[in-house]
Design an enzyme around this catalytic site. Structure first.
Site: not given
Ligand code: RI2
Length: 316
Positions: A20-21, A62, A132, A201, A237
């Site tokens: 999660g970003a 990442r 997601c 992201d 972001k």
């Molecule tokens: P929040 C995640 O990436 C998803 O793409 C999600 O939409 C984004 O991060 C933002 O997440 P991954 O880490 O910061 O699952 O809103 O590849 O939680």
């Protein structure tokens, strides 16, 4: 040098035990704080070079979520300012502690604020589709639910890592009406959907949104049925380097996230592709909900300039 927090956080982000970003940004900042607090440095020079190396390592875990380099650069910028002021090592570490704690607190606060702003966009009786797992999105849906609004949520499974199950589970535990659907069922349900709500992201200067693979297909289907398309993202972001024409790198992950090893061994002539993210163009996005307010995608560049142009460009 005790590199423990940095090495373990790097690995946890890389193999997505922390994902999660927003979460990876906070985890990296906490790792840097622990690195400063748990080591003894013989000189300011040694401290700075080690801190910057640790920061670079974390950033490389990442490549796509720009929240990660933005958060690390925020801490490194504080170290640079301290160096410029000729602060003592102890003062510098004290400053970094404060900056790291501040980042984590403001990140959590931003998500909550987005929840409150975004909840106003959910109408009574809406059907909302999400993809997601995004903390910003679940904050909005939770705030709308807590405000007493009745609405239904569709959460896509989000292959290949199935983060949609996290979303469905979190929302159901909070009492929301949520259905989990296969990614391939989006067009079947989109006729019922009033609004799509996804996280991000990275957001480019032209308002394009880089988010979990499959987001852009969903945007296309939402466009077809005239469903509103909202993005929820904290301002860390925003990808400031896209103002200079740089592209956001799309992460490609292991084929074994898509198929089992044994299957690929038995079908070794098959190439398996696993891009983690895609790009939704601004034409398919109605609004971007941030903790600084709600913007049409075309307005994002102004927010970017206002917040970050000077402090962030040139760091890294
Ligand atoms: P929040 C995640 O990436 C998803 O793409 C999600 O939409 C984004 O991060 C933002 O997440 P991954 O880490 O910061 O699952 O809103 O590849 O939680």
């Amino acid at each position: 040098m005790r590199n423990g927090s940095v090495d373990s956080t790097y690995l946890m982000i890389k193999d997505m035990r922390v994902r999660g970003a927003g979460r990876i940004a906070r985890a990296a900042v906490i790792a840097l704080k622990e690195y400063c607090d748990n080591n003894r440095f013989s000189s300011k020079k040694e401290f700075h070079s080690n801190l910057f190396a640790a920061g670079e390592k974390l950033k490389s875990a990442r490549p796509t979520a720009v929240s990660l380099p933005n958060a690390v650069n925020y801490v490194l910028a504080a170290a640079k300012r301290s160096e410029a002021k000729n602060s003592s090592l102890r003062e510098t570490i004290g400053t970094i502690d404060v900056v790291c704690d501040g980042f984590v607190a403001s990140s959590l606060k931003a998500t909550k604020t987005i929840g409150n702003y975004g909840a106003k966009r959910i109408q009574e009786g809406d059907v909302v589709l999400t993809h997601c797992n995004s903390e910003a999105v679940t904050a909005i849906l939770t705030a709308a639910h807590e405000a007493g609004k009745k609405f239904e949520v569709f959460a896509t499974e989000t292959r290949p890592r199935f983060q949609g199950r996290i979303t469905a589970s979190v929302l159901a535990k909070r009492g929301l009406d949520v259905s989990l659907i296969p990614d391939s069922a989006v067009r079947v349900y989109m006729r019922k959907v009033d609004a799509v709500l996804v996280g991000a992201d990275a957001i480019a200067a032209n308002g394009a949104v880089i988010n979990k693979i499959g987001t852009s297909q969903i945007a296309l289907v939402a466009h077809e049925t005239r469903a509103r398309f909202f993005v929820a993202a904290e301002t860390y972001k925003l990808s400031t380097t896209t103002m200079l024409g740089e592209l956001v790198e799309i992460e490609h992950r292991s084929p074994y996230e898509v198929v089992p090893r044994a299957w690929l061994k038995a079908n070794s002539r098959v190439k398996v592709k696993n891009p983690s993210f895609d790009i939704t163009p601004p034409e398919y996005i109605d609004l971007i909900i941030t903790e600084k307010g709600i913007y049409p995608p075309q307005g994002i560049v102004f927010l970017m300039k206002e917040l970050y142009a000077e402090p962030l460009l040139g760091i890294g």
